[in-house]
Design a protein around this motif. Structure first.
Motif, short mmCIF file in Angstrom:
data_model
loop_
_atom_site.label_atom_id
_atom_site.label_comp_id
_atom_site.label_asym_id
_atom_site.label_seq_id
_atom_site.Cartn_x
_atom_site.Cartn_y
_atom_site.Cartn_z
N SER A 76 52.20 36.18 45.56
CA SER A 76 52.13 35.36 44.35
C SER A 76 50.69 34.93 44.04
O SER A 76 50.32 34.77 42.88
CB SER A 76 53.02 34.12 44.49
OG SER A 76 52.58 33.30 45.56
N LYS A 77 49.87 34.79 45.09
CA LYS A 77 48.48 34.35 44.91
C LYS A 77 47.51 35.52 44.72
O LYS A 77 46.50 35.39 44.02
CB LYS A 77 48.05 33.52 46.12
CG LYS A 77 48.87 32.25 46.31
CD LYS A 77 48.56 31.59 47.63
CE LYS A 77 49.44 30.37 47.87
NZ LYS A 77 49.23 29.77 49.21
N ASP A 78 47.83 36.65 45.35
CA ASP A 78 46.91 37.79 45.30
C ASP A 78 47.73 39.08 45.37
O ASP A 78 47.79 39.74 46.41
CB ASP A 78 45.93 37.72 46.47
CG ASP A 78 44.91 38.85 46.45
OD1 ASP A 78 44.81 39.56 45.44
OD2 ASP A 78 44.21 39.01 47.47
#
Length: 279
Positions: free
Chosen positions: A46-48
């Motif tokens: 979700s972040k990267d």
């Protein structure tokens, strides 16, 4: 509704034919790449998302199954471009039942944009777990699967434990699914952990449904019922995998809903073990 004698006889005939072809089919399955359900690394993804795909590919995974992590709102063309660069494919994706019902065309477009050929419904909420609600949902599975077929896509359903445990009217939800779903259209993504957690024998399920298992979700279970890396639990995958040819399984997806941070060691262990165990 109980499974009729005619259905069981048909299953037995198919099982016999599949067993006869077993050695050849088993040989072809050995070359299948190992995949991962990206829900396992959802916190990283979700972040990267692009960086996570790179890390997954570096471990050796060659197939990814999208699910969770907000992938449905991302740039699917960019994800596909990154997969192509890394030598990854996404044979199937998870799409919520409600999302499929509310935006069928959008789900089809997303599936194709990611290069997948199969859409998997991963879960059904409490509202559908009554006898009437479940029969209505399975009828919709058939309808959606028929529409997906016309769009050039397949359909599968992913189990948890509740399908086996809940028995409204005396019949398990799983038995109703198998009795009412069109076997030519609706396949099963068999989550081995959840089947065992429900007290079921995965080999018995496979023998009952020859050729109807689209994929396995491979996650291990400790003696006290916790999820763990493949090989660190008590599930005898080597024994289950003797029936790969009978199942007709096309994909092996590592999954751990409760993968511990920093996540990568967990999926490395599962990859290494599954590489060794898979028949």
């Amino acid at each position: 509704m109980m499974i009729g004698r005619r259905q069981w006889m048909a299953g037995g005939t198919a099982l016999g034919a599949t067993l006869a072809a077993g050695p050849l089919m088993a040989k072809s399955l050995k070359s299948k790449p190992i995949g991962i359900q990206l829900y396992t690394v959802r916190e990283l993804f979700s972040k990267d998302p692009m960086g996570t795909l790179e890390k997954v590919a570096a471990i050796g995974y060659r197939e990814v199954e999208y699910g969770g992590g907000g992938y449905d709102k991302m740039d699917h063309a960019a994800l596909r471009k990154t997969m192509d660069r890394l030598g990854l494919t996404s044979p199937s994706i998870h799409v919520a039942y409600e999302a499929l019902a509310s935006d069928f065309d959008g789900a089809v477009a997303m599936t194709k944009a990611l290069g997948a050929d199969t859409l998997v419904v991963p879960y059904m909420g409490d509202a559908h777990r009554t006898a009437e609600g479940w029969k209505a949902a399975v009828a919709n599975f058939n309808r959606y699967a028929e529409r997906l077929k016309k769009a050039g896509l397949g359909f599968a359903y992913h189990n948890h434990d509740f399908e086996f445990i809940l028995k409204p009217g005396g019949t398990s939800l799983f038995d109703t699914l198998i009795a009412d779903a069109d076997p030519a259209l609706v396949r099963l993504e068999l989550d081995l952990f959840w089947a065992v957690a429900a007290g079921e024998d995965p080999k018995a399920i496979i023998k009952r449904l020859p050729g109807r298992i689209y994929a396995y979700h491979v996650k291990d279970r400790t003696a006290d019922g916790k999820m763990t890396s493949v090989g660190k639990g008590v599930i005898d995958f080597a024994d289950i995998f003797t029936l790969n040819a009978v199942a007709g399984v096309k994909h092996f997806y590592v999954e751990n809903d409760q993968s511990p941070a920093p996540y990568l060691p967990d999926i490395q262990t599962s990859f290494t073990t599954l590489s060794r165990l898979r028949a």
